[in-house]
Design a protein around this motif. Structure first.
Motif, PDB file in Angstrom:
ATOM      1  N   ALA A 107     -65.552  23.072  39.942  1.00  0.00           N
ATOM      2  CA  ALA A 107     -65.408  24.342  40.638  1.00  0.00           C
ATOM      3  C   ALA A 107     -65.435  25.544  39.708  1.00  0.00           C
ATOM      4  O   ALA A 107     -64.921  26.591  40.025  1.00  0.00           O
ATOM      5  CB  ALA A 107     -64.119  24.328  41.441  1.00  0.00           C
ATOM      6  N   SER A 113     -72.507  27.926  47.063  1.00  0.00           N
ATOM      7  CA  SER A 113     -71.107  28.259  46.871  1.00  0.00           C
ATOM      8  C   SER A 113     -70.667  29.367  47.820  1.00  0.00           C
ATOM      9  O   SER A 113     -69.485  29.545  48.062  1.00  0.00           O
ATOM     10  CB  SER A 113     -70.858  28.690  45.435  1.00  0.00           C
ATOM     11  OG  SER A 113     -71.593  29.862  45.165  1.00  0.00           O
ATOM     12  N   ASN A 143     -59.647  30.175  47.937  1.00  0.00           N
ATOM     13  CA  ASN A 143     -58.501  29.396  48.379  1.00  0.00           C
ATOM     14  C   ASN A 143     -58.592  27.915  48.037  1.00  0.00           C
ATOM     15  O   ASN A 143     -57.748  27.130  48.398  1.00  0.00           O
ATOM     16  CB  ASN A 143     -58.281  29.589  49.868  1.00  0.00           C
ATOM     17  CG  ASN A 143     -57.702  30.958  50.126  1.00  0.00           C
ATOM     18  OD1 ASN A 143     -57.070  31.517  49.230  1.00  0.00           O
ATOM     19  ND2 ASN A 143     -57.949  31.499  51.292  1.00  0.00           N
ATOM     20  N   ARG A 144     -59.612  27.597  47.337  1.00  0.00           N
ATOM     21  CA  ARG A 144     -59.727  26.239  46.845  1.00  0.00           C
ATOM     22  C   ARG A 144     -58.588  25.994  45.857  1.00  0.00           C
ATOM     23  O   ARG A 144     -58.314  26.864  45.020  1.00  0.00           O
ATOM     24  CB  ARG A 144     -61.050  26.153  46.109  1.00  0.00           C
ATOM     25  CG  ARG A 144     -61.449  24.814  45.627  1.00  0.00           C
ATOM     26  CD  ARG A 144     -62.645  24.952  44.720  1.00  0.00           C
ATOM     27  NE  ARG A 144     -63.783  25.582  45.381  1.00  0.00           N
ATOM     28  CZ  ARG A 144     -64.418  26.616  44.884  1.00  0.00           C
ATOM     29  NH1 ARG A 144     -64.018  27.170  43.776  1.00  0.00           N
ATOM     30  NH2 ARG A 144     -65.440  27.133  45.497  1.00  0.00           N
ATOM     31  N   LYS A 162     -49.298  23.643  50.697  1.00  0.00           N
ATOM     32  CA  LYS A 162     -49.943  23.506  49.393  1.00  0.00           C
ATOM     33  C   LYS A 162     -49.110  24.221  48.336  1.00  0.00           C
ATOM     34  O   LYS A 162     -48.619  25.333  48.582  1.00  0.00           O
ATOM     35  CB  LYS A 162     -51.335  24.133  49.440  1.00  0.00           C
ATOM     36  CG  LYS A 162     -52.375  23.218  50.025  1.00  0.00           C
ATOM     37  CD  LYS A 162     -53.710  23.895  49.945  1.00  0.00           C
ATOM     38  CE  LYS A 162     -54.789  22.995  50.493  1.00  0.00           C
ATOM     39  NZ  LYS A 162     -56.023  23.756  50.708  1.00  0.00           N
ATOM     40  N   GLN A 214     -61.670  28.335  37.255  1.00  0.00           N
ATOM     41  CA  GLN A 214     -61.614  28.136  38.696  1.00  0.00           C
ATOM     42  C   GLN A 214     -60.937  29.309  39.376  1.00  0.00           C
ATOM     43  O   GLN A 214     -61.319  29.726  40.476  1.00  0.00           O
ATOM     44  CB  GLN A 214     -60.848  26.854  39.004  1.00  0.00           C
ATOM     45  CG  GLN A 214     -61.526  25.635  38.445  1.00  0.00           C
ATOM     46  CD  GLN A 214     -60.709  24.368  38.690  1.00  0.00           C
ATOM     47  OE1 GLN A 214     -59.783  24.358  39.475  1.00  0.00           O
ATOM     48  NE2 GLN A 214     -61.095  23.319  37.996  1.00  0.00           N
TER      49      GLN A 214
END
Ligand code: ADP
Ligand code: MG
Lengths: 240, 783
Positions: B371, B488, B533-534, B552, B588
């Motif tokens: 990522a 992406s 938000n990954r 999370k 990332q």
């Protein structure tokens, strides 16, 4: 320099001789001993008297091999007493004028270490040490450190130490100076006992009583042998 | 005059007393001065004062002892009371007075030199009242000790004094009381120091190592006497070789008397050395964690520009790495630091090797690559989209343009300077448009500041398009890269804006709810993002657990928004972070998130051996400021008060060591006369000179073993008990923990060294005594 004095033969009973031949001692320009020749025989008590500073201690030291004569020689049984380092030969024992006790040792240990140095086993050395202390009536002081003792007591420890080793030559330097009359006589008797055993016994003293009790007498003055007295009765022993 | 002659006649003894006095005064004067200059409690000198008092006491006592005869004579002449006491103490007091003057001079010189060398520039030394007071206290205490020792002598029986005969000293109640005080004091101060901890500095804690050393020395002394007494009873201890030695060791403490001071000095040195090494290791680690690399360039323009600048100046990834640190926005201690894992090992791997953070390199290397941020460089942007549709209505038979389904796209990106910029397509004024196929038109716009790498954040649509005839974007080239092909880009759906987007056949279709816009008006809405938000990979400290947002784990991201993370692992401490925080993958985290929240500390880290050309390139980007270095940070940390305190403790330990050496020499010198007599006596009864020397060597060996063993045990114990309690570093609540484990590499050599010193002093002092002490020396006039 004075001429060598004639040899004086002190006693003639036994074979082993402590001989001083033309012994002279000079230190720092001071003539402590003028040349003299002396013989001490086994079995006799010889008194060496003279005023303080006359050289008694020096003479004993040379005889015992603690000092090296400036000239002349001291021999015992034919060999030099001076061994090269100031250590006495094992068959010699001393009662030093300053006692020479080891302060950190007890009275018994002071005696026994002399025996130990001659190869006696620890337990035997202790036993004999106790016996020697008893001989001088200080058997009860065996455990005391010598620092704690009085002068007379120390002197007797020094005697016990010298007598314990049954030396062939016993050199006692004023061994009675701190003692009362009774003890003095006792010490003299013991010296005679040593002589009777066959030892050469020399006592330096300025005490007339000790001189009287001796078999022979040499008189020193300012480093000279001024007189010597032969025994009246050869081999006389004073009663113990 | 008389006193001076007397001092000269006993110059050996006088010299050691003088030197010891000088040393104690200089040490106390100097350490108090140093403490004052660097804001440390002057109580730190108390350890030296304590050892000094013990050393001076023993030396003064033996100095008085040497003059017992004189004192006795004075008494005999009718001197009493103060006059008698004065005749006893005059000599050591005069020596102490001179020593105090010399000590002040020496202390002054040393402090001057030390201030110039160790303290901050501009600090110059001129003595203040604490130093004078310290010197005064040492002198006063020294005199007190001398008077007390003489007092005893003047009341001994006169005869003993005159005869000069030493009576064995019974343990006097006073001395015993003092010894018990030392033991109890050691226990109390250790307890107190441990209770108070390093944040509470008082003289009790500072005194405790010296007191503990003295106490251990006393215990060692007693233990040795007991052992010697037991050994004297065994066969081995009774062998002629050991006969005198065992008896000396348990009957007279003369040679063993140096044990307490020597062991105390060794303990002091062990504590000081351990403190120094532990504190300096901590300082190095802390400076490493704080600076992050040998060289650190500050970056003002945000994380992205640091990231791109580092990659631009060092494409190979060997020397530069970007990092961005954020304080805890809630004011707590949780720090988030964003680093570049792909460059970690190369740039800072060896820098952290051996530190608490050294083990994380392989964990960072294991961060997923997938990522990662892709930056774009270039100078133009182009779009191929459907032509504007013009809706007409006939008005009187003439078609009139009623409105036009006009659409424009804005691309938001963060440029080289870290600034959020945007470019519109088609550009205003419809220039730079060219046909690109049936119904399609290509529009182009120029890009600025995208040379090193821009990061795209968002696509925005402005305009109107009916659903039945949506706008279609078939190609979007940003700096040469087709954004629609890359995959992406995530189409965004925000119904509230009334803009809809759909991806189909590699194209984006966009329409709006309302189609009533007149020319120039329409809806505005996000149509695509580079999703942030990954969850990004992170390493966190073991404590505390991260907050969970929507199930999370998340932290605040680079731009300050919620950033979900996936925790790859936990470790006790992290570089930059300390013991509470997280290390997050900047590659990332930067995706779609070019702006940087305020309060960030953004840097480009560099290896120490970064080539000048790379540095030049980095500086030429214009985003970095003047670098700070690890060395500079370490230097600064070493200037801290606590560091000066530890240094001062080392200094004091050095003085204590020299003092112990002097005490050992003085004690040995004092014994020489007695030992000569002893050796002569032993030789007169038939012991050999060599045997006597051997017994003295054995004694030296026994003392050395006792000193070394006791120093080792006491040093270890002191370090164990006290390192954590002494103020060695300014560790914040969340800083690195100080490693207070005793270091045997320091304690063992110091303990062995103390033993060797004692052995060497004793062996040298008594080396020739056996040989040179002929029985003939046992004459009254030679003693
Ligand atoms: N080592 C020496 N150094 C200096 N003088 C000495 C030394 N040995 C002896 N004397 C001197 O020699 C003389 C004789 O001493 P000493 O043999 O002890 O006499 P005594 O034992 O008869 O009292 C004394 O004057 C003494 O001072
Ligand atoms: Mg004499």
């Amino acid at each position: 320099m004075t001429a060598p004095e004639p040899a004086v033969d002190v006693g003639s009973r036994r074979s082993a001789l402590l001989e001083l031949t033309d012994v002279e001692y000079v230190i720092g320009g001071l003539q402590v001993l003028h040349p003299m020749t002396l013989r001490f025989r086994a079995g006799e008590v010889t008194a060496l008297s003279g005023p303080s500073g006359s050289g008694k201690t020096t003479l004993l030291s040379i005889a015992g091999g603690l000092l090296r004569a400036t000239s002349g020689s001291a021999t015992y049984d034919g060999t030099l007493t001076w061994q090269g380092d100031g250590d006495p030969r094992p068959e010699f024992a001393f009662v030093l004028q300053v006692y020479g006790l080891v302060p950190i040792l007890s009275a018994r240990e002071n005696v026994s270490i002399a025996l130990r140095a001659r190869g006696v086993s620890p337990s035997e050395a202790d036993e004999r040490a106790d016996a020697e202390l008893d001989r001088f009536h200080i058997g009860d002081l065996g455990d005391r450190q010598v620092e704690e003792l009085s002068g007379g007591q120390m002197q007797r420890v020094a005697c016990a130490r010298a007598f314990a080793v049954r030396a062939a030559v016993l050199l006692a330097d004023e061994p009675t100076s701190e003692l009362d009359e009774g003890n003095r006589e006792h010490v003299m008797a013991q010296l005679h006992a040593e002589a009777a055993r066959g030892a050469v016994v020399v006592v330096a003293t300025h005490d007339p009583a000790v001189v009287d009790a001796a078999d022979r007498h040499c008189l020193l003055d300012e480093g000279r042998l001024v007189d010597h007295v032969e025994p009246v009765v050869v081999g006389r022993h004073r009663p113990v | 005059m008389l006193t001076i002659r007397a001092i000269w006649s006993r110059r050996g003894r006088s010299l050691t007393l003088f030197l010891s006095g000088t040393l104690v005064v200089a040490g106390c004067f100097g350490s108090v001065a140093y403490a004052r200059l660097s804001d440390i409690s002057p109580a730190v000198a108390s350890a030296l004062l304590l050892l000094g008092v013990v050393a001076l006491a023993s030396q003064a006592a033996s100095s008085v002892d040497l003059r017992r005869g004189e004192i006795g004579l004075a008494q005999l002449r009718g001197r009493t009371g103060p006059r008698l006491l004065w005749s006893a103490v005059a000599e050591p007091v005069v020596i102490l007075l001179v020593a105090t003057a010399a000590g002040i001079g020496l202390g002054w010189l040393v402090t001057d030199a030390v201030a110039a060398r160790w303290l901050a520039a501009g600090v110059t030394f001129s003595p203040g009242w604490p130093e004078w007071a310290a010197a005064g206290v040492v002198f006063a205490v020294g005199v007190l000790v001398v008077v007390m020792a003489s007092w005893r002598t003047t009341y001994e029986t006169m005869l003993d004094k005159l005869v000069g005969q030493r009576r064995p000293r019974r343990a006097r109640t006073g001395l015993l009381f003092l010894q018990v005080c030392v033991l109890v004091g050691a226990i109390v101060t250790i307890y107190q120091a441990r209770q108070a901890g390093p944040r509470h500095i008082d003289w009790v804690s500072l005194l405790s190592p010296a007191l503990l050393g003295l106490a251990c020395g006393l215990v060692a002394l007693w233990l040795m006497r007991v052992l010697a007494a037991l050994a004297a009873k065994t066969r081995a201890g009774n062998r002629l070789n050991w006969f005198v030695t065992t008896r000396r060791l348990f009957r007279r403490a003369d040679s063993a008397a140096v044990l307490p001071v020597m062991i105390a000095a060794a303990v002091l040195a062990a504590v000081a050395a351990n403190a120094w090494v532990a504190a300096d290791a901590w300082r190095q680690d802390t400076a490493k964690l704080a600076v992050g690399a040998p060289i650190s360039y500050p970056v003002r323009s945000g994380a992205l520009s640091a990231y791109t600048a580092s990659r631009y100046a060092d494409p190979s990834g060997r020397w530069l790495m970007s990092a961005a640190a954020f304080p805890d926005p809630t004011g707590g201690s949780y720090r988030r630091v964003f680093v570049d894992p792909s460059r970690w090992q190369q740039v800072v791997g060896d820098f952290y090797a051996g530190t608490a953070a050294g083990t994380i390199a392989h964990r960072l290397a294991a961060f997923p690559q997938s990522a990662a941020l892709q930056t774009v460089t270039g100078d133009s942007v182009s779009m191929v989209a459907s032509k504007d549709r013009i809706f007409t209505k006939k008005h009187d038979g003439v078609p009139v343009e009623r409105y036009r389904a006009r659409a424009a796209v804005s691309i938001f990106y963060v440029d080289d300077k870290g600034v959020l910029a945007s470019v519109d397509l088609p550009p205003h004024g419809h220039d730079n448009q060219s046909p690109a196929g049936p119904g399609l038109v290509r529009s182009t716009a120029r890009l600025t500041d995208c040379h090193r790498g821009c990061v795209l954040t968002e696509l925005q649509f402005t305009g109107a398009a009916p659903q039945r005839s949506p706008m279609s974007i078939t190609e979007l080239r940003f700096a040469g890269q087709n954004l629609l092909g890359s995959g992406s880009l995530a189409p965004a759906i925000h119904p509230d804006t009334g803009v809809h987007v759909q991806r189909a056949d590699g194209a984006l279709r966009i329409w709006t709810d309302a189609f009533f816009s007149f020319y120039g008006y329409g809806s505005t809405g996000q149509i695509g993002t580079w999703p942030l938000n990954r969850p990004v990979a992170a390493l966190t400290t073991e404590q505390p657990k991260l907050d969970k947002v929507g199930g999370k784990e998340s932290v605040y991201g680079i731009d300050g928004s919620e950033q979900p993370v996936s925790v790859v692992g936990t470790v006790p401490v992290l570089p930059f972070v300390g013991s509470q925080g997280a290390l997050i993958d900047i590659r990332q985290a930067l995706v779609g998130e070019g702006t940087t929240a305020s309060g960030a500390h953004v840097v480009v880290l560099a290896r120490a051996d970064t080539p000048a050309s790379v540095r030049q390139r980095l500086l030429a980007t214009g985003v970095v400021g003047t670098p700070t270095t690890y060395q500079a940070a370490l230097l600064k940390s070493r200037q801290q008060t606590t560091a000066q305190g530890v240094r001062l403790y080392l200094f004091i330990a050095l003085f204590a060591a020299v003092l112990a050496l002097l005490t050992a020499i003085a004690a040995a010198a004092d014994q020489i006369g007695g030992r000569r007599q002893e050796a002569a006596s032993l030789r007169s009864v038939g012991l050999s000179a060599r045997g006597i020397s051997r017994s003295y060597r054995r004694e030296a060996l026994a003392l050395a073993v006792a000193v070394a063993a006791a120093s080792l045990a006491a040093g270890w114990f002191a370090c164990r008990a006290l390192l954590g309690a002494l103020p060695l570093v300014d560790a914040g609540r969340f800083g690195l923990a100080l490693d207070t484990a005793p270091r045997f590499v320091l304690i063992v050599p110091l303990a062995v060294g103390a033993g060797v010193v004692v052995a060497v002093v004793v062996a040298i002092a008594f080396r020739r005594i056996g040989r040179t002490s002929a029985p003939a020396s046992l004459r009254q006039d030679l003693q």
